[in-house]
Design a protein around this motif. Structure first.
Motif, PDB file in Angstrom:
ATOM      1  N   LEU A   1      19.057 -10.867 109.501  1.00 37.03           N
ATOM      2  CA  LEU A   1      17.801 -10.297 109.975  1.00 37.03           C
ATOM      3  C   LEU A   1      17.223 -11.240 111.024  1.00 37.03           C
ATOM      4  O   LEU A   1      17.124 -12.453 110.794  1.00 37.03           O
ATOM      5  CB  LEU A   1      16.814 -10.148 108.815  1.00 37.03           C
ATOM      6  CG  LEU A   1      15.411  -9.697 109.183  1.00 37.03           C
ATOM      7  CD1 LEU A   1      15.435  -8.226 109.600  1.00 37.03           C
ATOM      8  CD2 LEU A   1      14.473  -9.898 108.017  1.00 37.03           C
ATOM      9  N   TRP A   2      16.893 -10.700 112.172  1.00 34.38           N
ATOM     10  CA  TRP A   2      16.287 -11.474 113.253  1.00 34.38           C
ATOM     11  C   TRP A   2      15.090 -10.679 113.742  1.00 34.38           C
ATOM     12  O   TRP A   2      15.241  -9.557 114.226  1.00 34.38           O
ATOM     13  CB  TRP A   2      17.301 -11.698 114.376  1.00 34.38           C
ATOM     14  CG  TRP A   2      16.715 -12.212 115.639  1.00 34.38           C
ATOM     15  CD1 TRP A   2      16.310 -11.469 116.712  1.00 34.38           C
ATOM     16  CD2 TRP A   2      16.435 -13.564 115.981  1.00 34.38           C
ATOM     17  NE1 TRP A   2      15.816 -12.285 117.700  1.00 34.38           N
ATOM     18  CE2 TRP A   2      15.876 -13.575 117.270  1.00 34.38           C
ATOM     19  CE3 TRP A   2      16.604 -14.777 115.318  1.00 34.38           C
ATOM     20  CZ2 TRP A   2      15.492 -14.747 117.909  1.00 34.38           C
ATOM     21  CZ3 TRP A   2      16.209 -15.938 115.965  1.00 34.38           C
ATOM     22  CH2 TRP A   2      15.672 -15.926 117.236  1.00 34.38           C
ATOM     23  N   LEU A   3      13.904 -11.227 113.581  1.00 34.65           N
ATOM     24  CA  LEU A   3      12.682 -10.546 113.990  1.00 34.65           C
ATOM     25  C   LEU A   3      11.971 -11.357 115.057  1.00 34.65           C
ATOM     26  O   LEU A   3      11.833 -12.574 114.930  1.00 34.65           O
ATOM     27  CB  LEU A   3      11.742 -10.371 112.786  1.00 34.65           C
ATOM     28  CG  LEU A   3      12.287  -9.581 111.604  1.00 34.65           C
ATOM     29  CD1 LEU A   3      11.374  -9.749 110.404  1.00 34.65           C
ATOM     30  CD2 LEU A   3      12.415  -8.118 111.976  1.00 34.65           C
ATOM     31  N   ARG A   4      11.512 -10.690 116.097  1.00 32.58           N
ATOM     32  CA  ARG A   4      10.661 -11.328 117.110  1.00 32.58           C
ATOM     33  C   ARG A   4       9.247 -10.841 116.855  1.00 32.58           C
ATOM     34  O   ARG A   4       9.042  -9.655 116.588  1.00 32.58           O
ATOM     35  CB  ARG A   4      11.094 -10.916 118.519  1.00 32.58           C
ATOM     36  CG  ARG A   4      12.523 -11.228 118.881  1.00 32.58           C
ATOM     37  CD  ARG A   4      12.845 -12.638 119.225  1.00 32.58           C
ATOM     38  NE  ARG A   4      12.010 -13.211 120.240  1.00 32.58           N
ATOM     39  CZ  ARG A   4      11.926 -14.524 120.457  1.00 32.58           C
ATOM     40  NH1 ARG A   4      12.637 -15.349 119.750  1.00 32.58           N
ATOM     41  NH2 ARG A   4      11.150 -15.005 121.384  1.00 32.58           N
ATOM     42  N   LEU A   5       8.285 -11.735 116.932  1.00 32.08           N
ATOM     43  CA  LEU A   5       6.902 -11.329 116.710  1.00 32.08           C
ATOM     44  C   LEU A   5       5.924 -12.248 117.425  1.00 32.08           C
ATOM     45  O   LEU A   5       6.275 -13.364 117.807  1.00 32.08           O
ATOM     46  CB  LEU A   5       6.590 -11.272 115.209  1.00 32.08           C
ATOM     47  CG  LEU A   5       6.605 -12.583 114.433  1.00 32.08           C
ATOM     48  CD1 LEU A   5       5.522 -12.539 113.373  1.00 32.08           C
ATOM     49  CD2 LEU A   5       7.947 -12.777 113.779  1.00 32.08           C
TER      50      LEU A   5
ATOM     51  N   ILE B   1       6.427 -16.637 108.785  1.00 33.43           N
ATOM     52  CA  ILE B   1       7.247 -15.916 107.817  1.00 33.43           C
ATOM     53  C   ILE B   1       6.447 -14.781 107.187  1.00 33.43           C
ATOM     54  O   ILE B   1       6.923 -13.646 107.086  1.00 33.43           O
ATOM     55  CB  ILE B   1       7.806 -16.882 106.744  1.00 33.43           C
ATOM     56  CG1 ILE B   1       8.825 -17.832 107.376  1.00 33.43           C
ATOM     57  CG2 ILE B   1       8.411 -16.110 105.578  1.00 33.43           C
ATOM     58  CD1 ILE B   1       9.255 -18.977 106.475  1.00 33.43           C
ATOM     59  N   GLU B   2       5.228 -15.072 106.786  1.00 38.95           N
ATOM     60  CA  GLU B   2       4.396 -14.042 106.162  1.00 38.95           C
ATOM     61  C   GLU B   2       4.062 -12.911 107.129  1.00 38.95           C
ATOM     62  O   GLU B   2       4.135 -11.738 106.778  1.00 38.95           O
ATOM     63  CB  GLU B   2       3.124 -14.665 105.593  1.00 38.95           C
ATOM     64  CG  GLU B   2       3.407 -15.546 104.376  1.00 38.95           C
ATOM     65  CD  GLU B   2       2.211 -16.357 103.921  1.00 38.95           C
ATOM     66  OE1 GLU B   2       1.171 -16.373 104.624  1.00 38.95           O
ATOM     67  OE2 GLU B   2       2.327 -16.998 102.859  1.00 38.95           O
ATOM     68  N   LEU B   3       3.745 -13.245 108.372  1.00 39.57           N
ATOM     69  CA  LEU B   3       3.413 -12.225 109.362  1.00 39.57           C
ATOM     70  C   LEU B   3       4.620 -11.370 109.749  1.00 39.57           C
ATOM     71  O   LEU B   3       4.466 -10.221 110.153  1.00 39.57           O
ATOM     72  CB  LEU B   3       2.819 -12.876 110.614  1.00 39.57           C
ATOM     73  CG  LEU B   3       1.421 -13.466 110.453  1.00 39.57           C
ATOM     74  CD1 LEU B   3       1.052 -14.306 111.678  1.00 39.57           C
ATOM     75  CD2 LEU B   3       0.405 -12.359 110.234  1.00 39.57           C
ATOM     76  N   SER B   4       5.819 -11.922 109.591  1.00 37.61           N
ATOM     77  CA  SER B   4       7.031 -11.190 109.985  1.00 37.61           C
ATOM     78  C   SER B   4       7.340 -10.010 109.069  1.00 37.61           C
ATOM     79  O   SER B   4       8.042  -9.081 109.474  1.00 37.61           O
ATOM     80  CB  SER B   4       8.235 -12.133 109.995  1.00 37.61           C
ATOM     81  OG  SER B   4       8.660 -12.421 108.670  1.00 37.61           O
ATOM     82  N   GLY B   5       6.864 -10.058 107.839  1.00 35.57           N
ATOM     83  CA  GLY B   5       7.166  -8.997 106.882  1.00 35.57           C
ATOM     84  C   GLY B   5       8.484  -9.188 106.146  1.00 35.57           C
ATOM     85  O   GLY B   5       8.859  -8.361 105.323  1.00 35.57           O
ATOM     86  N   VAL B   6       9.196 -10.276 106.416  1.00 34.05           N
ATOM     87  CA  VAL B   6      10.489 -10.510 105.778  1.00 34.05           C
ATOM     88  C   VAL B   6      10.355 -10.629 104.257  1.00 34.05           C
ATOM     89  O   VAL B   6      11.247 -10.228 103.521  1.00 34.05           O
ATOM     90  CB  VAL B   6      11.206 -11.738 106.385  1.00 34.05           C
ATOM     91  CG1 VAL B   6      10.540 -13.029 105.995  1.00 34.05           C
ATOM     92  CG2 VAL B   6      12.662 -11.765 105.985  1.00 34.05           C
ATOM     93  N   LEU B   7       9.224 -11.134 103.778  1.00 29.38           N
ATOM     94  CA  LEU B   7       9.044 -11.289 102.334  1.00 29.38           C
ATOM     95  C   LEU B   7       8.897  -9.935 101.640  1.00 29.38           C
ATOM     96  O   LEU B   7       9.209  -9.811 100.457  1.00 29.38           O
ATOM     97  CB  LEU B   7       7.831 -12.180 102.040  1.00 29.38           C
ATOM     98  CG  LEU B   7       7.932 -13.617 102.572  1.00 29.38           C
ATOM     99  CD1 LEU B   7       6.652 -14.384 102.288  1.00 29.38           C
ATOM    100  CD2 LEU B   7       9.140 -14.330 102.000  1.00 29.38           C
ATOM    101  N   LYS B   8       8.446  -8.928 102.361  1.00 31.01           N
ATOM    102  CA  LYS B   8       8.373  -7.574 101.797  1.00 31.01           C
ATOM    103  C   LYS B   8       9.758  -6.935 101.784  1.00 31.01           C
ATOM    104  O   LYS B   8      10.103  -6.201 100.860  1.00 31.01           O
ATOM    105  CB  LYS B   8       7.392  -6.720 102.585  1.00 31.01           C
ATOM    106  CG  LYS B   8       5.959  -7.157 102.394  1.00 31.01           C
ATOM    107  CD  LYS B   8       5.014  -6.320 103.199  1.00 31.01           C
ATOM    108  CE  LYS B   8       3.615  -6.873 102.998  1.00 31.01           C
ATOM    109  NZ  LYS B   8       2.689  -6.448 104.001  1.00 31.01           N
TER     110      LYS B   8
END
Length: 91
Positions: A14-18, A30-37
């Motif tokens: 998983l690679w997210l840009r934000l 990490i929290e803002l990325s939504g990965v924990l959800k």
């Protein structure tokens, strides 16, 4: 500022840009990325994190363009470990 958050499992990545506010920390990104959800079993109290492959603390500040990484626990198959030991001992 624009940053990336990465997490990899054995079979997928998983690679997210934000965009995060200036002065954000590793944990905030990490929290803002939504990965924990998406991966509720990620436990930031036990799993290591880093920036561009270097270990970092959750409260470490991040900069524009940083890649925040969440490292998974790597477990070895006991049979594979035993096989490797036998191969090494044979050499």
């Amino acid at each position: 500022m624009n940053v990336g958050v990465c997490y990899a499992e054995a079979d997928r990545q998983l690679w997210l840009r934000l965009e995060v506010p200036e002065g954000s920390s590793v944990q905030q990104a990490i929290e803002l990325s939504g990965v924990l959800k998406q991966y509720p079993y990620i436990d930031l109290t036990t799993q290591k994190v880093g920036i561009f492959g270097k270990l970092a603390k959750l409260d470490a500040p991040i900069k524009e363009g940083d890649r925040v990484e969440i490292y998974r626990k790597i477990t070895a198959d006991p049979q594979q470990v035993q096989r490797r030991r036998v191969d090494v001992d044979a050499d």
